[in-house]
Design an enzyme around this catalytic site. Structure first.
Site, short mmCIF file in Angstrom:
data_model
loop_
_atom_site.label_atom_id
_atom_site.label_comp_id
_atom_site.label_asym_id
_atom_site.label_seq_id
_atom_site.Cartn_x
_atom_site.Cartn_y
_atom_site.Cartn_z
N SER A 140 13.10 12.97 -21.20
CA SER A 140 11.68 12.95 -20.85
C SER A 140 10.94 14.10 -21.51
O SER A 140 11.54 15.14 -21.85
CB SER A 140 11.56 13.08 -19.33
OG SER A 140 10.24 13.38 -18.95
N TYR A 173 13.44 18.41 -12.19
CA TYR A 173 13.57 17.12 -12.86
C TYR A 173 13.72 17.33 -14.38
O TYR A 173 14.61 16.74 -15.02
CB TYR A 173 12.34 16.25 -12.53
CG TYR A 173 12.18 15.05 -13.41
CD1 TYR A 173 13.05 13.96 -13.32
CD2 TYR A 173 11.14 14.98 -14.34
CE1 TYR A 173 12.90 12.85 -14.14
CE2 TYR A 173 10.98 13.87 -15.16
CZ TYR A 173 11.87 12.81 -15.06
OH TYR A 173 11.71 11.71 -15.87
N GLY A 191 10.56 1.53 -13.07
CA GLY A 191 9.35 1.24 -13.84
C GLY A 191 9.66 0.84 -15.29
O GLY A 191 9.25 -0.23 -15.75
C1 15L Z 1 8.31 11.07 -16.68
O1 15L Z 1 9.36 11.56 -17.08
C2 15L Z 1 8.27 10.34 -15.39
O2 15L Z 1 9.48 9.68 -15.11
C3 15L Z 1 7.12 9.37 -15.32
O3 15L Z 1 6.97 9.00 -13.98
C4 15L Z 1 5.82 9.99 -15.84
O4 15L Z 1 5.42 11.01 -15.01
C5 15L Z 1 6.03 10.51 -17.25
O5 15L Z 1 7.15 11.35 -17.34
C6 15L Z 1 4.80 11.29 -17.76
O6 15L Z 1 4.93 12.46 -18.07
O7 15L Z 1 3.74 10.67 -17.84
#
Ligand code: 15L
Length: 277
Positions: A116, A145, A17
């Protein structure tokens, strides 16, 4: 006549993405984007300076080959949601180690890691000081994750301290074309700001290890912009432009319940180790 140097940037997870959003935005005169993904990225459009590699970040030989002649790596590859521990361990944690070891062996000077908000998903809005939650706040992962993103940050720090590689770990909020729900009004990073941030990471002069938020200049913001600004990231977009359309007639009464008040949103209650859609 002096020849201008062509810069080669390896992007892992280039077909994911964020990778697809960044591909056209990171194209520059004098730059080759080497695009690596387990799913072969789309062929080059006319005039596009790209090289395509179909490989996994867990493949040591392929990663070594992919890093040859590279100036910088943007490591976006990996599983992007909650998944069974064994998959997270192999693809996200061991995959990041493989990328960093290949970078070190090839003498790559600079690596940007896609961490993230889920590395810190259990922070509540109330935990943020008035000027926002600092980008290097202690981890509070919300999933396996999220733990893999904490490990990624740790590996980045290790490879900076041991080998002097410049590493920026970007704690990305929600990088999509538009915010899509109430929480994402607080977590959105526009694709254009994403590219601005990556350019800042690629240009920062002092080698170091640092963490920055991958967030736009949202009106509804609880993240400190300081660490990003320090490396020249000046976001320009604001999720507020989408708020009226998103909220419709609903009362705009601020974040409600854990799914909006916790940084990680729904990830905080998703069953650990289950494949998340
Ligand atoms: C992330 O780390 C994910 O890869 C993405 O798919 C979204 O879920 C994003 O965080 C989010 O928290 O919106």
């Amino acid at each position: 006549m002096t020849e201008s140097k062509v810069e080669t940037v390896l992007i892992t997870g280039a077909n994911g993405g964020v990778g697809r959003l960044m591909r056209p935005r990171l194209a520059r005169e004098g730059r080759i984007l080497r695009l690596l993904d387990v799913v072969r990225p789309d062929p080059a459009a006319e005039g596009e300076a790209v090289e395509l590699i179909e490989a996994s970040v867990t493949d040591e030989a392929a990663m070594r080959e992919a890093c040859a002649g590279v100036d910088a790596i943007i490591h976006l590859g990996g599983i992007s949601v909650e998944a069974p521990w064994s998959d997270i361990l192999s693809v996200n944690i061991d995959g990041t180690r493989v990328v960093l070891e290949a970078a070190r062996d090839a003498g790559v000077a600079r690596v940007v890691l896609a961490s993230s908000n889920h590395a810190v998903g259990f922070y509540d809005l109330d935990d943020a000081p008035a000027d926002g939650l600092p980008a290097d706040v202690l981890p509070r992962p919300d999933t396996y994750y999220g733990v893999s993103k904490v490990a990624m940050e740790g590996l980045g720090s290790l490879f900076h301290d041991r080998y002097g590689i410049d590493v920026t770990a970007v704690r990305i909020g929600s990088c999509f074309e538009k915010p899509w729900d109430r929480r994402s009004l607080w977590t959105w990073m526009s694709p254009d700001d994403g590219a601005r941030l990556l350019e800042a990471c690629l240009a920062t002069p002092e080698p170091g290890f640092r963490m920055v938020w991958g967030i736009s200049r949202n009106t509804r913001n609880w993240w400190s912009m300081e660490a990003g600004e320090a490396i020249g990231y000046h976001p320009q977009d604001d999720s507020e432009a989408f708020a009226a359309e998103l909220l419709g007639d609903a009362v705009d009464d601020g974040p409600q319940g854990p799914e909006e008040r916790l940084a990680g949103g729904k990830f905080c209650s998703t069953p650990l180790g289950e494949h998340q859609k």
